[in-house]
Scaffold this motif. Structure first.
Motif, short mmCIF file in Angstrom:
data_model
loop_
_atom_site.label_atom_id
_atom_site.label_comp_id
_atom_site.label_asym_id
_atom_site.label_seq_id
_atom_site.Cartn_x
_atom_site.Cartn_y
_atom_site.Cartn_z
N VAL A 55 0.69 -1.05 -0.01
CA VAL A 55 0.11 0.01 -0.11
C VAL A 55 0.97 1.13 0.01
CG1 VAL A 55 -1.92 1.26 1.50
CG2 VAL A 55 -2.02 -1.01 1.14
N CYS A 56 1.93 1.14 0.86
CA CYS A 56 2.79 2.55 1.04
C CYS A 56 3.57 2.65 -0.30
CB CYS A 56 3.48 2.17 2.20
SG CYS A 56 2.84 2.29 3.64
N SER A 57 3.94 1.47 -0.99
CA SER A 57 4.79 1.65 -2.19
C SER A 57 4.06 1.64 -3.48
CB SER A 57 6.15 0.39 -2.15
OG SER A 57 5.39 -0.42 -2.14
N MET A 65 -1.81 -5.12 -4.77
CA MET A 65 -2.73 -5.19 -3.71
C MET A 65 -3.34 -6.35 -3.72
SD MET A 65 -3.10 -2.06 -2.43
CE MET A 65 -1.20 -2.18 -2.59
N ALA A 66 -3.19 -7.04 -2.34
CA ALA A 66 -3.88 -8.50 -1.85
C ALA A 66 -5.28 -8.11 -2.02
CB ALA A 66 -3.27 -8.85 -0.68
N GLY A 67 -5.89 -9.39 -2.09
CA GLY A 67 -7.40 -9.46 -1.92
C GLY A 67 -7.90 -8.80 -0.31
N SER A 68 -7.00 -9.21 0.51
CA SER A 68 -7.53 -8.71 1.82
C SER A 68 -7.39 -7.37 2.09
CB SER A 68 -6.28 -9.49 2.71
OG SER A 68 -5.33 -9.19 2.55
N VAL A 69 -6.47 -6.66 1.40
CA VAL A 69 -6.56 -5.13 1.53
C VAL A 69 -7.76 -4.59 0.55
CG1 VAL A 69 -4.92 -3.16 0.70
CG2 VAL A 69 -4.04 -5.21 1.40
#
Length: 225
Positions: A78-80, A84-88
């Motif tokens: 997220v920071c970079s 993105m993972a599905g959980s995010v």
């Protein structure tokens, strides 16, 4: 409240047979045991760095209660502006759903769990179709469903009005489809499609008038990431 901190490792008690052996071993054997302890602690460090937190998503967002696990690598992504993972995506949807509820938009906007329709983990085409049918069955008149989908390492967003049977397709790569394309911001990197899909959803949910429906090919703004 509403955030997280790193838990100090020195406050974690680890039960390990190697540690118990230290106190009973002869002095000459402790050197070898020290190497085993160091290796064991390194493994513990790796596990602590992998698993960050668990979160439960409310029934209101997806029509069911589910548990998600978040990893430190997910936060780094997220920071970079990485993958993105599905959980995010699911966790972000959870907060968007809270926003919609607070602004009395629950009957206007709903979401579909990406894990039930994605190429990985969503099952075969029949299973994914059944999952969508079950979700649409509880739709209110005029309600829009936001459906982020990961199709072979690429996130896209589909918005469906099951009442009128109208579908809007938004792709950060701006790949064309038979009926044209929506004027949405295009991803700038190779791995930030998930961030752009999250942005599309935010723009839609924060627009109480749902103007994206009437604007046609108008571009969604990128005024504030």
């Amino acid at each position: 409240m509403g955030t997280f901190i790193a838990w100090p490792k020195d406050l974690i008690a680890v039960r390990n047979n190697i540690l118990n052996q230290v106190f009973s071993a002869p002095k000459r054997a402790k050197k070898g045991l020290a190497k085993k302890i160091k290796k064991s602690c390194k493994l513990i460090d790796e596990k602590l760095n992998q698993c960050l937190l668990w979160t439960w998503l409310s029934k209101e967002a997806f029509g069911l209660t589910k548990k998600q696990i978040m990893f430190l690598s997910d936060i780094h992504a997220v920071c970079s502006r990485g993958e993105m993972a599905g959980s995010v995506i699911c966790l972000y949807i959870h907060f968007l759903n809270d926003y919609a509820k607070k602004n009395k938009m629950s009957s206007m906007i709903s979401f579909v769990d990406p894990s039930t329709i994605g190429a990985t983990g969503g099952g075969n085409a029949t299973q994914r179709s059944h999952a969508l049918a079950a979700r649409f069955k509880v739709a209110s008149k005029g309600e829009y469903f936001l459906m982020p989908c990961n199709d072979v390492n690429h996130w896209t967003l589909t918005v469906v009005n099951s009442d009128t049977e109208i579908v809007y397709y938004m792709d950060p790569l701006k790949r064309r489809i038979a009926n044209g394309e929506w004027g949405v911001p295009v991803q700038t990197g190779n791995k930030d499609c998930g961030l752009f899909v999250m942005r599309y959803m935010k723009e839609i949910v924060h627009d109480k008038e749902l103007d994206f429906v009437t604007k046609g090919s108008a571009t969604l703004s990128l005024c504030s990431w």
